[in-house]
Design a protein around this motif. Structure first.
Motif, PDB file in Angstrom:
ATOM      1  N   ARG A  29     -53.141 113.533 -20.351  1.00 57.86           N
ATOM      2  CA  ARG A  29     -51.897 113.599 -21.251  1.00 57.86           C
ATOM      3  C   ARG A  29     -51.333 115.113 -21.215  1.00 57.86           C
ATOM      4  O   ARG A  29     -52.033 116.047 -21.340  1.00 57.86           O
ATOM      5  CB  ARG A  29     -52.161 112.934 -22.614  1.00 57.86           C
ATOM      6  CG  ARG A  29     -53.211 112.003 -22.890  1.00 57.86           C
ATOM      7  CD  ARG A  29     -52.590 110.625 -22.617  1.00 57.86           C
ATOM      8  NE  ARG A  29     -51.271 110.361 -23.633  1.00 57.86           N
ATOM      9  CZ  ARG A  29     -50.433 109.536 -23.232  1.00 57.86           C
ATOM     10  NH1 ARG A  29     -50.892 108.283 -22.508  1.00 57.86           N
ATOM     11  NH2 ARG A  29     -49.566 109.158 -24.127  1.00 57.86           N
ATOM     12  N   GLN A  30     -49.858 114.824 -21.558  1.00 62.41           N
ATOM     13  CA  GLN A  30     -49.468 116.211 -21.887  1.00 62.41           C
ATOM     14  C   GLN A  30     -49.924 116.560 -23.424  1.00 62.41           C
ATOM     15  O   GLN A  30     -49.982 117.771 -23.595  1.00 62.41           O
ATOM     16  CB  GLN A  30     -47.751 116.038 -21.978  1.00 62.41           C
ATOM     17  CG  GLN A  30     -47.151 115.582 -20.281  1.00 62.41           C
ATOM     18  CD  GLN A  30     -45.806 115.295 -20.665  1.00 62.41           C
ATOM     19  OE1 GLN A  30     -44.994 116.391 -21.217  1.00 62.41           O
ATOM     20  NE2 GLN A  30     -45.279 114.276 -20.201  1.00 62.41           N
ATOM     21  N   VAL A  31     -49.729 115.494 -24.225  1.00 60.01           N
ATOM     22  CA  VAL A  31     -50.148 115.698 -25.537  1.00 60.01           C
ATOM     23  C   VAL A  31     -51.093 114.362 -25.985  1.00 60.01           C
ATOM     24  O   VAL A  31     -50.675 113.261 -25.613  1.00 60.01           O
ATOM     25  CB  VAL A  31     -48.964 115.850 -26.511  1.00 60.01           C
ATOM     26  CG1 VAL A  31     -49.310 116.002 -28.112  1.00 60.01           C
ATOM     27  CG2 VAL A  31     -48.022 116.939 -26.417  1.00 60.01           C
ATOM     28  N   GLU A  41     -50.506 110.845 -16.820  1.00 54.73           N
ATOM     29  CA  GLU A  41     -49.347 111.045 -17.604  1.00 54.73           C
ATOM     30  C   GLU A  41     -49.012 112.262 -17.603  1.00 54.73           C
ATOM     31  O   GLU A  41     -47.610 112.767 -17.705  1.00 54.73           O
ATOM     32  CB  GLU A  41     -49.380 110.796 -18.909  1.00 54.73           C
ATOM     33  CG  GLU A  41     -48.298 110.467 -19.964  1.00 54.73           C
ATOM     34  CD  GLU A  41     -48.057 111.625 -20.982  1.00 54.73           C
ATOM     35  OE1 GLU A  41     -46.767 111.740 -21.591  1.00 54.73           O
ATOM     36  OE2 GLU A  41     -48.823 112.563 -20.839  1.00 54.73           O
ATOM     37  N   ALA A  42     -49.578 113.330 -17.453  1.00 53.37           N
ATOM     38  CA  ALA A  42     -49.393 114.982 -17.652  1.00 53.37           C
ATOM     39  C   ALA A  42     -49.155 115.236 -15.979  1.00 53.37           C
ATOM     40  O   ALA A  42     -49.884 114.565 -15.121  1.00 53.37           O
ATOM     41  CB  ALA A  42     -50.473 115.782 -18.068  1.00 53.37           C
ATOM     42  N   ALA A  85     -64.506 110.922 -24.030  1.00 57.09           N
ATOM     43  CA  ALA A  85     -63.151 111.021 -24.752  1.00 57.09           C
ATOM     44  C   ALA A  85     -62.195 109.676 -24.482  1.00 57.09           C
ATOM     45  O   ALA A  85     -62.575 109.122 -23.701  1.00 57.09           O
ATOM     46  CB  ALA A  85     -62.518 112.364 -24.322  1.00 57.09           C
ATOM     47  N   PHE A  86     -61.421 109.763 -25.456  1.00 53.32           N
ATOM     48  CA  PHE A  86     -60.114 108.488 -25.234  1.00 53.32           C
ATOM     49  C   PHE A  86     -59.064 109.517 -24.364  1.00 53.32           C
ATOM     50  O   PHE A  86     -58.524 108.891 -23.374  1.00 53.32           O
ATOM     51  CB  PHE A  86     -59.603 108.406 -26.515  1.00 53.32           C
ATOM     52  CG  PHE A  86     -60.540 107.579 -27.316  1.00 53.32           C
ATOM     53  CD1 PHE A  86     -61.377 106.665 -26.787  1.00 53.32           C
ATOM     54  CD2 PHE A  86     -60.729 107.763 -28.913  1.00 53.32           C
ATOM     55  CE1 PHE A  86     -62.334 105.980 -27.630  1.00 53.32           C
ATOM     56  CE2 PHE A  86     -61.529 107.203 -29.663  1.00 53.32           C
ATOM     57  CZ  PHE A  86     -62.416 106.373 -29.273  1.00 53.32           C
ATOM     58  N   GLU A  87     -59.151 110.546 -24.667  1.00 59.66           N
ATOM     59  CA  GLU A  87     -57.842 111.473 -24.109  1.00 59.66           C
ATOM     60  C   GLU A  87     -58.084 112.952 -23.931  1.00 59.66           C
ATOM     61  O   GLU A  87     -58.844 113.554 -24.835  1.00 59.66           O
ATOM     62  CB  GLU A  87     -56.612 110.963 -24.993  1.00 59.66           C
ATOM     63  CG  GLU A  87     -56.002 109.818 -25.041  1.00 59.66           C
ATOM     64  CD  GLU A  87     -54.581 109.752 -25.882  1.00 59.66           C
ATOM     65  OE1 GLU A  87     -54.042 108.838 -25.746  1.00 59.66           O
ATOM     66  OE2 GLU A  87     -54.518 110.612 -26.686  1.00 59.66           O
TER      67      GLU A  87
END
Lengths: 215, 218
Positions: free
Chosen positions: A160-162, A209-210, A107-109
């Motif tokens: 990530r958060q989103v 980031e999350a 995955a990328f994110e």
């Protein structure tokens, strides 16, 4: 003490440790493809390849290549004893219909609610590379992601958060294996299950980031 | 006597019209390469090509795209650095990206007489923009329609005169599914066998889905 990130084979090996005997597993292209190399022969795990191979085995010796037998990455493979072939619609019956115990995708994110982005880096990207990822992502009993924790370019976090990239599927990831840690997806977000030796919680949070949670 | 064998590739491809929807089987192998070359020579234009991927710089998919015979490509995956990717970037090729399982199921639906289906695949993605979705059993699903071909180009390992086929190992892939989804199904086979030689339980694609067979030895 300083930590050492796992290399791509190291991530694959870490995932292989957590796959028990008897599971039926699809491995995506990239880091996941290497997972089967780290499952010992005496632990029976059946690997599915989206082009219709049930019981995919390791690469053959060069003099024993069957040009009619490839995996989803079109690499030459072997078939394990007990393996079989199905056509493409039945292969995605397996992928989509909840018959896989596990799918491992690159995955990328990944976002803290289990969203995955792995097919396009921008909504207007000229060419789309979906393949079988959207079917596999929504269809397996468990979806694990294998990826580097941060991007090579600017070191931005893939945790990530989103998701900032276009989604492959919503709320489907159950676990993430990175070069730094193993993260579960809990109702309140990422739950740290394991870290590489020498890594501190603060260092891992700094690269995510999350918000991370600990048990 | 039923005999679906035709003498050569031009006979196998006779009558394919401009504007036809062509289903091309294959995934790394099981690609009907000789029939695709024949279609280039036959010269039908304004085609819609349905295949798993857009191929690379060489090979059957790239070769027919490079001729300009294909207006639209329907597939699951296009590499940016490929003949298909560059034609698309240059505005010379229309592209419809379909998730691979949805592609297989749309073909199967066409063969099976199913007029539409809902699938969770892609329902929460950009591919669903502007399209009908519906929550079924608590899951967001996307409405998909059958994908029917005018012609299917199929690769087989063995064929008999009724058009019963076997496919070798992973070369089976899209072949049985595309064979049942087209008005005209054309097969290239590596081997010809007498009727009855393929054990009945081992027929992968029954001849009912097959119209023409041409022998293309390795």
């Amino acid at each position: 003490m300083t930590f050492r990130p796992l290399d791509r084979a190291g991530i694959a090996a870490r995932i292989a440790r957590d796959i028990p005997e008897g599971w039926f597993v699809n491995l995506g292209i990239g880091i996941p493809t290497g997972v089967s190399d780290h499952v010992p022969n005496d632990r029976e795990v059946i690997f599915h390849s989206e082009n219709g191979v049930i019981g995919a085995g390791p690469a053959p010796d060069p003099d024993k290549i069957d040009p009619y037998l490839v995996n989803a990455g079109t690499q030459h493979i072997t078939l394990r004893t007990g393996g079989s072939f199905v056509h493409h619609a039945d292969s995605f019956v397996i992928a989509r219909g909840g018959h896989l115990d596990l799918c491992v995708l690159g995955a990328f994110e990944v976002a803290e609610n289990g969203d995955i982005a792995n097919w396009a880096r921008a909504p207007d990207e000229a060419v789309k590379q979906v393949g079988g990822a959207m079917d596999l992502a929504i269809g397996a009993k468990r979806l694990w992601v294998a990826m580097e924790h941060t991007t090579k370019g600017n070191g931005g976090s893939r945790i990530r958060q989103v998701c900032s990239y276009p989604l492959t599927a919503k709320g489907v990831v159950t676990r993430v294996y990175t070069d730094l840690a193993v993260l579960g997806i809990a109702p309140n977000g990422f739950l740290v299950l394991d870290m590489v030796d020498g890594m501190t919680p603060a260092e891992l949070q700094d690269r995510s980031e999350a918000k991370l949670h600990w048990q | 006597m039923i005999d679906k064998f035709v003498p050569d590739v031009p006979a196998a491809l006779a009558g394919i019209a401009d504007g036809a929807v062509i289903l091309m089987a294959g995934f790394g192998n099981g690609i009907p390469e000789t029939l695709v070359k024949g279609l280039v020579a036959q010269g039908a234009r304004n085609l819609t090509l349905v295949a798993n991927s857009g191929g690379r710089d060489t090979g059957p998919t790239a070769d027919i795209l490079a001729t300009g015979q294909v207006d639209k490509l329907i597939c699951s995956f296009v590499r940016p650095d490929s003949t298909a990717g560059r034609l698309f970037a240059a505005g010379k090729l229309e592209l419809e990206i379909v998730p691979q399982g949805t592609l297989a199921e749309r073909l199967r639906a066409a063969g099976a007489g199913i007029q539409a289906f809902y699938t969770p695949t892609g329902a929460d993605t950009l591919l669903a923009e502007g399209r009908e979705t519906r929550v079924i059993n608590g899951r967001n699903c996307l409405l998909e329609f059958p994908l029917r071909g005018d012609v299917a180009l199929i690769d087989a390992w063995e064929a008999d005169r009724w058009g019963n086929l076997t496919h070798r190992a992973s070369a089976r892939n899209f072949n049985p599914v595309m064979a049942m989804a087209a008005a005209l199904t054309v097969v290239q086979t590596r081997h010809i066998v007498p009727l009855g030689d393929i054990p009945p339980a081992n027929v992968h694609t029954p001849g009912v889905f097959v119209h023409r067979v041409v022998h293309v030895p390795e």
